[in-house]
Design a protein around this motif. Structure first.
Motif, PDB file in Angstrom:
ATOM      1  N   LYS A 136      -6.801   4.509   1.044  1.00  0.00           N
ATOM      2  CA  LYS A 136      -7.525   4.321  -0.232  1.00  0.00           C
ATOM      3  C   LYS A 136      -7.262   3.116  -0.689  1.00  0.00           C
ATOM      4  CE  LYS A 136      -8.730   9.204  -1.245  1.00  0.00           C
ATOM      5  NZ  LYS A 136      -8.359  10.280  -1.725  1.00  0.00           N
ATOM      6  N   SER A 169       0.894  -1.223   0.055  1.00  0.00           N
ATOM      7  CA  SER A 169       0.029  -0.021  -0.121  1.00  0.00           C
ATOM      8  C   SER A 169       0.878   1.285   0.164  1.00  0.00           C
ATOM      9  CB  SER A 169      -0.833   0.282   1.350  1.00  0.00           C
ATOM     10  OG  SER A 169      -1.638  -1.136   1.606  1.00  0.00           O
ATOM     11  N   ASP A 208      -8.450   0.074   1.618  1.00  0.00           N
ATOM     12  CA  ASP A 208      -9.972  -0.132   1.431  1.00  0.00           C
ATOM     13  C   ASP A 208     -10.227  -0.936   0.343  1.00  0.00           C
ATOM     14  OD1 ASP A 208     -12.406   0.477   1.972  1.00  0.00           O
ATOM     15  OD2 ASP A 208     -12.578   2.303   1.331  1.00  0.00           O
ATOM     16  N   PHE A 209      -9.677  -0.688  -0.691  1.00  0.00           N
ATOM     17  CA  PHE A 209     -10.103  -1.682  -1.849  1.00  0.00           C
ATOM     18  C   PHE A 209      -9.376  -2.933  -2.021  1.00  0.00           C
ATOM     19  CE2 PHE A 209     -11.479   2.714  -2.947  1.00  0.00           C
ATOM     20  CZ  PHE A 209     -12.895   2.340  -3.461  1.00  0.00           C
ATOM     21  N   PHE A 210      -8.006  -2.861  -1.488  1.00  0.00           N
ATOM     22  CA  PHE A 210      -7.458  -4.321  -1.496  1.00  0.00           C
ATOM     23  C   PHE A 210      -7.805  -5.294  -0.526  1.00  0.00           C
ATOM     24  CE2 PHE A 210      -2.826  -3.518  -2.809  1.00  0.00           C
ATOM     25  CZ  PHE A 210      -2.877  -3.774  -4.050  1.00  0.00           C
ATOM     26  N   THR A 211      -8.056  -4.750   0.871  1.00  0.00           N
ATOM     27  CA  THR A 211      -8.466  -5.829   1.576  1.00  0.00           C
ATOM     28  C   THR A 211      -9.668  -5.229   2.656  1.00  0.00           C
ATOM     29  OG1 THR A 211      -6.720  -4.846   3.546  1.00  0.00           O
ATOM     30  CG2 THR A 211      -6.079  -6.674   1.800  1.00  0.00           C
ATOM     31  N   ILE A 212      -9.955  -4.148   2.459  1.00  0.00           N
ATOM     32  CA  ILE A 212     -10.883  -3.391   3.670  1.00  0.00           C
ATOM     33  C   ILE A 212     -10.339  -3.400   5.003  1.00  0.00           C
ATOM     34  CG2 ILE A 212     -13.340  -3.421   4.586  1.00  0.00           C
ATOM     35  CD1 ILE A 212     -14.140  -4.945   2.088  1.00  0.00           C
TER      36      ILE A 212
END
Ligand code: GLN
Length: 387
Positions: free
Chosen positions: A257, A102, A260-264
């Motif tokens: 950000k 990230s 959020d979209f990788f693994t929450i």
């Protein structure tokens, strides 16, 4: 059918984990993939049990991670780093692997370069590639402390990389960067305006008289540093997959950000249970380093006696050994033979170098003393591998 992605085409599986699989097939003692065979602190196991009965922790945590844990990390890191870390700068991730990925993604665009010291932990190359970034390698000196060559680093920084990855203490070579070296790095990254992504997973495994300095604690460095670390090694919970980033708000916002979209998010109940680890007193860390100092002594002096030429690490729980006297052309062949014929697994260090290098293998010693003794017993037969 259309081709699959070019991005993943040249990926191999992780050689570290492959060695674990081969070892299992031969019932070899596994000193390859670094994880403990001893239990985590009892307090953590009890906390996990307690949390398992609390329904409020069984759903998603908030994006940044459980506030109980981010607060505990901010408190603990402020104490160890000697600077004030706001809770808002902490983001929980699935291990330091997600933290690093990230961070790289938050900083780089496709085609950007990232400086990596050679030898390096294999994940950095894959993580950079997943982000579309390219690694720019800087060789550490070939002495027993893998010292920094400031000129080589400056040469690399002249090529306008976006970031530098600083793994301190380092896997696989166990290097702990000295304060002077870190100051040199700080001057150079300021001069060339480069971000620093640290991986300080082994922050609490540093052998006297070496001392670990957090790069972000150097004057003016917090603002250009993304500190990544993990709870895996400090609390012997590699399977909990808990890591984190610490960075100033503008960078943290981007990291979240991606996250959020990788693994929450990382496992909520385990985050809550892990708070117990972060609140351990200083005596816990003193005890941890006492244990690892004894294990380092046990394995490295044993390897030395057996002619395996260990380069004693300054930190981490890995040790590189020089196997050039065995006459093998490939360190992988050596490791496979060692599994099959001697019954002990290590990692071929060629995977940690970008240049052809078949001289080293890596053992780890996050194991019970009895496991290390059993491995040394088997290694008595290492001579049969001499060509
Ligand atoms: N960090 C550990 C090692 O270097 C585990 C890595 C992994 O599972 N790939 O051995």
């Amino acid at each position: 059918m259309q081709n699959l992605s070019r991005r993943t085409e040249n990926f191999s599986d992780s050689t570290i984990r492959r060695m674990t699989r081969i070892a299992a097939g031969y019932d070899a003692i596994n000193l390859s993939q670094g994880f403990p065979d001893f239990p985590p602190p009892a307090e953590l196991m009890q906390a996990m049990e307690r949390v398992s009965h609390q329904p409020e922790y069984q759903q998603y945590a908030v994006l940044a991670g459980s506030p109980l844990l981010t607060a505990a990390i901010a408190r603990k890191c402020s104490r160890f780093m000697g600077i004030d870390i706001p809770q808002e700068d902490v983001t929980m991730t699935c291990g330091s692997t997600e933290a690093m990925t990230s961070a790289i993604m938050a900083i780089t665009d496709i085609g950007d370069t990232v400086v990596v010291f050679n030898p390096y932990y294999e994940n950095y190359i894959a993580e950079s590639r997943l982000c579309g970034a390219k690694a720019l390698y800087v060789d550490l000196n070939r002495d027993s402390t893998f010292s920094l060559d400031a000129e080589k680093l400056e040469d690399a920084l002249r090529q306008h990389p976006k970031a530098l990855i600083l793994n301190n203490p380092s896997n696989p070579c166990g290097k702990v960067f000295t304060y002077e070296e870190l100051k040199t790095i700080a001057e150079l990254v300021r001069k060339y305006d480069v971000y620093v992504i640290t991986d300080e997973t082994y922050e609490h495994i540093v052998y006297a008289p070496n001392r670990h300095t957090y790069f972000a604690s150097l004057p003016g460095m917090y603002e250009r540093t993304i500190c990544c670390s993990s709870l895996s090694k400090s609390y012997s919970i590699t399977g909990w997959r808990l890591g984190y980033t610490i960075a100033r708000p503008e960078i943290t916002d981007r990291i979240r950000k991606v996250h959020d979209f990788f693994t929450i998010g990382a496992s909520h109940p385990l985050q809550v249970a892990a708070v117990t680890g972060l609140e351990m007193p200083q005596s816990y860390y003193d005890d941890l380093i006492r244990k690892y100092t004894a294990k380092r002594e046990l394995l490295c002096s044993g390897l030395e006696t057996l002619g395996l030429n260990p380069i004693w690490p300054q930190g981490s729980y890995f040790v590189m050994c020089d196997i050039s006297s065995f006459g093998y052309e490939s360190d992988m062949d050596f490791c496979v033979d060692m599994i099959e014929k001697v019954g002990v697994a290590a990692v071929p260090c060629s995977i940690f170098y970008n240049s052809p290098e078949n001289r080293f293998i890596r053992f780890h010693f996050a194991k019970l003393d009895e496991t290390l003794y059993a491995a040394l017993d088997r290694l008595e037969r290492i001579r049969i591998l001499k060509k």
